[in-house]
Design an enzyme around this catalytic site. Structure first.
Site, short mmCIF file in Angstrom:
data_model
loop_
_atom_site.label_atom_id
_atom_site.label_comp_id
_atom_site.label_asym_id
_atom_site.label_seq_id
_atom_site.Cartn_x
_atom_site.Cartn_y
_atom_site.Cartn_z
N LEU A 282 -51.65 71.93 -38.86
CA LEU A 282 -51.11 70.57 -38.94
C LEU A 282 -49.81 70.56 -39.74
CD1 LEU A 282 -54.53 68.85 -39.71
CD2 LEU A 282 -53.36 68.99 -37.50
N SER A 283 -49.40 71.74 -40.24
CA SER A 283 -48.19 71.82 -41.08
C SER A 283 -46.95 71.27 -40.39
CB SER A 283 -47.93 73.25 -41.53
OG SER A 283 -48.87 73.64 -42.48
N LYS B 205 -52.08 86.41 -45.38
CA LYS B 205 -51.78 86.06 -46.78
C LYS B 205 -51.73 87.26 -47.73
CE LYS B 205 -53.69 81.39 -46.68
NZ LYS B 205 -54.47 80.39 -47.41
N ASP C 209 -52.09 77.61 -52.89
CA ASP C 209 -53.49 77.25 -52.61
C ASP C 209 -54.21 76.77 -53.87
OD1 ASP C 209 -53.52 77.71 -49.89
OD2 ASP C 209 -54.06 79.82 -50.10
N ALA D 223 -66.78 84.05 -51.67
CA ALA D 223 -66.02 85.06 -52.43
C ALA D 223 -64.92 85.67 -51.57
CB ALA D 223 -66.98 86.15 -52.94
N GLY D 224 -64.33 84.85 -50.69
CA GLY D 224 -63.23 85.33 -49.85
C GLY D 224 -61.88 84.97 -50.47
N THR E 143 -72.81 87.88 -49.59
CA THR E 143 -72.67 89.30 -49.88
C THR E 143 -72.44 89.44 -51.39
OG1 THR E 143 -71.59 89.48 -47.74
CG2 THR E 143 -71.45 91.41 -49.18
N GLY F 173 -61.72 67.92 -48.40
CA GLY F 173 -60.86 69.08 -48.14
C GLY F 173 -59.42 68.69 -47.85
P1 ATR Z 1 -61.29 82.72 -46.65
O1 ATR Z 1 -60.02 83.49 -46.77
O2 ATR Z 1 -61.14 81.41 -45.93
O3 ATR Z 1 -61.99 82.56 -47.96
P2 ATR Z 1 -63.01 84.90 -45.91
O4 ATR Z 1 -62.23 85.79 -46.80
O5 ATR Z 1 -63.40 85.40 -44.57
O6 ATR Z 1 -62.23 83.55 -45.66
O7 ATR Z 1 -64.32 84.43 -46.72
C1 ATR Z 1 -65.28 83.61 -46.15
C2 ATR Z 1 -66.37 83.29 -47.18
O8 ATR Z 1 -67.35 82.45 -46.59
C3 ATR Z 1 -67.13 84.54 -47.65
O9 ATR Z 1 -67.52 84.32 -48.99
C4 ATR Z 1 -68.35 84.54 -46.72
O10 ATR Z 1 -69.48 85.21 -47.23
P3 ATR Z 1 -69.61 86.82 -47.08
O11 ATR Z 1 -68.71 87.42 -48.11
O12 ATR Z 1 -71.04 87.11 -47.32
O13 ATR Z 1 -69.19 87.14 -45.68
C5 ATR Z 1 -68.62 83.07 -46.63
N1 ATR Z 1 -69.38 82.68 -45.42
C6 ATR Z 1 -68.86 82.45 -44.19
N2 ATR Z 1 -69.85 82.08 -43.34
C7 ATR Z 1 -71.02 82.11 -44.04
C8 ATR Z 1 -72.39 81.81 -43.75
N3 ATR Z 1 -72.75 81.43 -42.52
N4 ATR Z 1 -73.30 81.91 -44.74
C9 ATR Z 1 -72.95 82.29 -45.98
N5 ATR Z 1 -71.66 82.57 -46.34
C10 ATR Z 1 -70.71 82.49 -45.38
#
Ligand code: ATR
Length: 277
Positions: free
Chosen positions: A21-22, A73, A109, A133-134, A157, A241
């Site tokens: 949408l930027s 990124k 961000d 944790a992404g 994870t 959000g």
């Molecule tokens: P972003 O850059 O948007 O943070 P990402 O690096 O792919 O995207 O991270 C996605 C996050 O959402 C991760 O913490 C992921 O958990 P995992 O590290 O276990 O993969 C979490 N996530 C995405 N879908 C999930 C689900 N269905 N249940 C639990 N955690 C989920």
């Protein structure tokens, strides 16, 4: 349309990028400030395989600003001439400025998290639960750590949560300990759980939400996620959000143009594009 031979390009790259949408939000702002002769915002889908060509192209074409979204990124970091220390700590850039041929990377961000929270609460000594944790989580942790909050990161994870916890000196837990979230002052969803089309899902069961909490969901499609609906029902303060999206867009606007962002214009454009108005 007011584009001339002098108009500077602001570009968002991602893969995919067509949902972004930027362009609408920033072009509406250029128009409102009558700088749409100076700047135009467009988008380009760029494959991760082509990442090495981006910064040389930006210099060759004189592109003024470059917004990076998933999956660029982090991979773009090594091509920049200068990286802001905050972006370095977060380990990702999303805003790149071409200053007369010198290419500088920033991260906005974290501002998208910090500002909406600051409007509601002083984070010092507050307990914050961050789910995920992404990449998004790193910016959120940075935003909260720098304001003196006590953070626990929860992730499916556990190893990824542990790694982040070590790096930022915070607590970590697996998703099987989510009941702890009940005692958190602030809960932030940094996962994609609940995003359209899986909008019936939520990262946190509603029995762990209460009226003394602030609940912030980084997911903005749908506008009212299941998490935010449950939080509102529990009497919690909710932050959508879209606030994150807007605050980080305002910060980018200033970086690229030097002007203060016309916040209400950008908000109106975003909300009307999302059909929220
Ligand atoms: P972003 O850059 O948007 O943070 P990402 O690096 O792919 O995207 O991270 C996605 C996050 O959402 C991760 O913490 C992921 O958990 P995992 O590290 O276990 O993969 C979490 N996530 C995405 N879908 C999930 C689900 N269905 N249940 C639990 N955690 C989920």
């Amino acid at each position: 349309m007011n584009i001339t031979a002098k108009t500077k390009i602001i570009l968002i790259i991602g893969d995919p990028v067509s949902h972004s949408l930027s362009p609408q939000i920033h072009n509406a702002a250029y128009q409102a400030l009558r700088i749409d002769q100076e700047y135009v915002h467009i988008a380009a889908r760029v494959s991760p395989d082509d990442i090495a060509q981006i910064i040389p192209s930006m210099k060759a074409l004189g592109i003024r600003g470059l917004t990076c979204t998933i999956p660029h990124k982090t991979s773009i970091l090594s091509y920049l001439d200068w990286i802001d220390p905050v972006a370095m700590k977060i380990g990702a850039v999303n805003s790149i400025v071409n200053d007369a041929g010198v290419v500088k990377g920033y991260n906005t961000d974290w501002i998208g998290i910090a500002r909406p929270l600051q409007k509601k609460i002083d984070l010092k000594h507050k307990t914050v639960a961050i789910i995920g944790a992404g990449g998004a989580s790193r910016a959120m942790i940075y935003a909260c750590v720098t304001q003196g909050a006590n953070i626990t990161v929860y992730n499916r994870t556990v190893e990824k949560a542990e790694k982040l916890a070590e790096e930022f000196t915070i607590r970590f837990q697996g998703m099987d300990h989510l009941e702890e979230v009940s005692s958190a002052d602030i809960l932030i969803n940094a996962t994609s759980i609940g995003m359209t089309p899986e909008s019936h899902l939520t990262p946190v069961p509603k029995q762990f939400l209460s009226s003394r909490q602030i609940v912030f969901d980084a997911v903005y499609t749908p506008f009212e996620t299941q998490l935010l609906k449950d939080a509102a029902t529990a009497g919690a303060t909710v932050i959508h959000g879209t606030e994150m999206l807007l605050e980080e867009a305002y910060a980018k606007f200033k970086l690229y143009t030097g002007f203060e962002a016309p916040e209400e214009i950008m908000r109106k454009e975003l909300f009307s594009t999302l059909g929220i108005l």
